[in-house]
Enzyme design. Structure first.
Site, mmCIF file in Angstrom:
data_model
loop_
_atom_site.group_PDB
_atom_site.id
_atom_site.type_symbol
_atom_site.label_atom_id
_atom_site.label_comp_id
_atom_site.label_asym_id
_atom_site.label_seq_id
_atom_site.Cartn_x
_atom_site.Cartn_y
_atom_site.Cartn_z
ATOM 1 N N ASN A 112 0.819 -1.209 0.000
ATOM 2 C CA ASN A 112 0.000 0.000 0.000
ATOM 3 C C ASN A 112 0.857 1.265 0.000
ATOM 4 O OD1 ASN A 112 -2.022 -1.854 0.194
ATOM 5 N ND2 ASN A 112 -2.702 -1.285 2.237
ATOM 6 N N THR A 157 -15.868 37.920 -30.953
ATOM 7 C CA THR A 157 -16.650 37.504 -29.799
ATOM 8 C C THR A 157 -17.922 36.878 -30.347
ATOM 9 O OG1 THR A 157 -17.823 39.631 -29.589
ATOM 10 C CG2 THR A 157 -15.754 39.389 -28.364
ATOM 11 N N HIS A 158 -18.371 35.807 -29.705
ATOM 12 C CA HIS A 158 -19.527 35.053 -30.197
ATOM 13 C C HIS A 158 -19.285 34.543 -31.624
ATOM 14 C CE1 HIS A 158 -21.750 36.636 -26.737
ATOM 15 N NE2 HIS A 158 -21.250 37.821 -27.067
ATOM 16 N N SER A 279 -7.268 13.153 -48.393
ATOM 17 C CA SER A 279 -8.475 12.336 -48.400
ATOM 18 C C SER A 279 -8.242 11.097 -49.260
ATOM 19 C CB SER A 279 -9.645 13.148 -48.966
ATOM 20 O OG SER A 279 -10.725 12.306 -49.310
ATOM 21 N N LYS A 285 -8.253 17.556 -51.167
ATOM 22 C CA LYS A 285 -8.353 17.834 -49.729
ATOM 23 C C LYS A 285 -6.994 17.886 -49.040
ATOM 24 C CE LYS A 285 -11.399 17.839 -47.220
ATOM 25 N NZ LYS A 285 -12.017 16.614 -46.689
ATOM 26 N N ASN A 287 -6.310 17.908 -44.930
ATOM 27 C CA ASN A 287 -7.061 17.847 -43.673
ATOM 28 C C ASN A 287 -6.201 18.220 -42.463
ATOM 29 O OD1 ASN A 287 -9.303 16.900 -45.088
ATOM 30 N ND2 ASN A 287 -8.613 14.777 -44.911
ATOM 31 N N GLU A 292 -7.254 18.344 -35.079
ATOM 32 C CA GLU A 292 -8.478 17.564 -34.841
ATOM 33 C C GLU A 292 -8.233 16.459 -33.822
ATOM 34 O OE1 GLU A 292 -10.754 18.143 -39.136
ATOM 35 O OE2 GLU A 292 -9.718 16.275 -38.721
ATOM 36 N N TYR A 319 -6.703 1.773 2.426
ATOM 37 C CA TYR A 319 -6.514 1.310 1.053
ATOM 38 C C TYR A 319 -7.634 0.356 0.654
ATOM 39 C CZ TYR A 319 -4.407 -0.505 -3.183
ATOM 40 O OH TYR A 319 -4.185 -0.853 -4.489
ATOM 41 N N GLN A 324 -6.395 0.508 -7.496
ATOM 42 C CA GLN A 324 -5.618 -0.014 -8.622
ATOM 43 C C GLN A 324 -6.054 0.643 -9.924
ATOM 44 O OE1 GLN A 324 -4.406 -4.270 -8.851
ATOM 45 N NE2 GLN A 324 -5.683 -4.342 -10.691
ATOM 46 N N LYS A 327 -4.259 3.981 -12.027
ATOM 47 C CA LYS A 327 -3.017 4.029 -12.795
ATOM 48 C C LYS A 327 -3.205 4.127 -14.301
ATOM 49 C CE LYS A 327 -0.847 1.560 -9.115
ATOM 50 N NZ LYS A 327 -2.152 1.614 -8.436
#
Length: 465
Positions: A112, A157-158, A279, A285, A287, A292, A319, A324, A327
């Protein structure tokens, strides 16, 4: 079918094979092996230092653990599910190397406090690596900003055109986000750097250990004052995942802007071939896969934070095996943040080019200089709200007539208000609109140059913690 038992004679048989696989963590906690070896060597030295074992036994244990490290580096130590976890795997191999003295390593220690120590050593190291990556990311931002102090870009903005900006000022906003990330990780690191070693299973130990000695050997700044808290605390991991989530938020926001900017509709940047893909069906294309993917991977880190919060919320002291599950999410978050920072740094440094002519054109296509018309009148004694309402009427008239503010004749300006004069055209030119915003922290070129100098100094002196 059952696996060989790893436990005391209290158990008459081993685990069911399926349960052994379900219970085992060796497939992922092998990530901790270097830190487990470090912690075990410090523990062995402490046992010898306090006389719990002899000096010769301590030296045997340290040497045996170092042999395991070399075997692991050479690919000759690859424990399987039968070892259950990295801690047992190391102890078992140590006993094979040094004999029965290897069985003394676990004196005054529980898995532990051992796993808690390993995880903190791992995370302390990873935080420093991530902070170093953040500095590289910030430097990439500054390098681009240096080239584009007087390059203008529409500010939004917006997601509507608002006011023109220095492109460098826009990029420096991300520098500031990364600065907070760097500072935040430094703060988290202080709470990571506390040793639970010696807390035992939950109640400490009857042996005369020296916890401060092991803490000093391992570079910990402090030790847990309560053994129950020491073995069950995962606040430090939650804090790290929170900080990691914010890093990903900031990277994802920049990624989203790059995606927008590289679209035909915006056309503000061109992606270079080294950081874009094509593509499988549309040959024209290009990309933006890097931003992304960063945007998409952000959700993984968010999920790991939520998962650990849910794990911790109902655990009684001390504990529990639930821990476990801390992790895999922690390891994945570290890898995700590091990979995302590296990818975005490369994208900034090598993967995109700002289309300055398109940007220069973009800031002349809208009414984002309308506030400056109101400021122009306010500077001549017209109450701002009155000026604001008048400019709204002017914009409405321009829209109806298919004009921009720059297209109005001086006579038309004067018909709207006698305060307008020939200098209105200079006042509403995009470059002057940006240059005039010279308040501290503003987008004015003078302020941006000052901000760049301060940022360079912060990085060179690692200031900001």
């Amino acid at each position: 079918m059952t696996e060989k038992k790893n436990w005391s004679p209290r158990f008459e048989s081993g685990l069911h094979q399926a349960i052994a696989h379900f219970n085992a963590s060796i497939s992922f906690d092998i990530e901790l092996i270097e830190y487990d070896l470090d912690g075990s060597q410090a523990h062995a030295q402490m046992l010898a230092h306090t006389g719990i074992i002899s000096q010769a036994e301590g030296e045997q244990l340290v040497a045996g653990l170092e042999q395991i490290r070399q075997e692991y580096h050479q690919g000759n130590f690859q424990p399987g599910v039968d070892a259950e976890d990295v801690h047992f795997a190391v102890e078992r191999r140590l006993t094979e190397i040094v004999g029965d003295v290897g069985k003394k390593l676990h004196t005054a220690r529980s898995r532990n406090d051992q796993v808690g120590t390993d995880t903190r050593l791992y995370l302390r190291d990873q935080i420093q690596q991530i902070r170093s990556q953040l500095r590289k990311f910030q430097t990439a931002l500054l390098d681009i900003a240096d080239q584009h102090i007087e390059t203008l870009i529409p500010g939004y903005t917006h997601l509507q055109r608002a006011q023109p900006l220095s492109l460098a000022h826009h990029l420096l906003a991300y520098y500031q986000m990364a600065k907070r990330d760097w500072e935040r990780l430094g703060d988290v690191s202080r709470r990571v750097n506390i040793s639970p070693l010696g807390c035992g299973a939950l109640a400490g130990t009857t042996f005369p250990i020296d916890r401060h000695y092991t803490a000093e050997l391992l570079g910990f700044e402090n030790i847990y004052a309560n053994s129950l808290d020491g073995v069950s605390d995962r606040d430090f991991a939650i804090e790290f995942l929170s900080a990691a989530s914010l890093i990903m938020v900031h990277l994802s926001r920049l990624a989203e802007e790059v995606i927008l900017w590289s679209s035909q509709e915006f056309g503000f940047v061109t992606l270079k071939d080294s950081c874009a893909t094509g593509s499988s069906i549309m040959p024209q294309k290009k990309n933006p896969d890097v931003p992304e993917l960063v945007r998409g991977k952000t959700g993984r880190v968010f999920g790991h934070l939520q998962a650990l919060l849910v794990i911790m919320k109902g655990l009684p002291l001390a504990y529990n095996k639930d821990l476990q599950e801390d992790k895999e999410g922690l390891f994945d978050s570290v890898k995700t943040v590091k990979a995302s920072l590296e990818a975005m740094t490369i994208l900034l440094s090598e993967g995109l080019e700002f289309r300055t002519q398109r940007l220069a054109q973009a800031v002349t296509e809208d009414f984002s200089n309308a506030t400056d018309v109101a400021d122009y009148l306010a500077a001549r004694g017209v109450p701002f709200r009155e000026a604001y309402n008048l400019v709204g009427k002017i914009v409405k008239t321009c829209i109806a007539e298919g004009k921009l503010l720059k297209d109005l004749s001086l006579e038309e300006w004067e018909q709207f208000h006698p305060g307008f004069a020939a200098d209105i055209y200079e006042a509403i030119s995009p470059r002057q609109v940006v240059a005039a915003r010279n308040s501290y922290g503003g987008t004015g070129f003078t302020q941006v140059r000052k901000a760049l100098l301060i940022a360079r100094e912060q990085i060179s002196h690692n200031r900001g913690v």
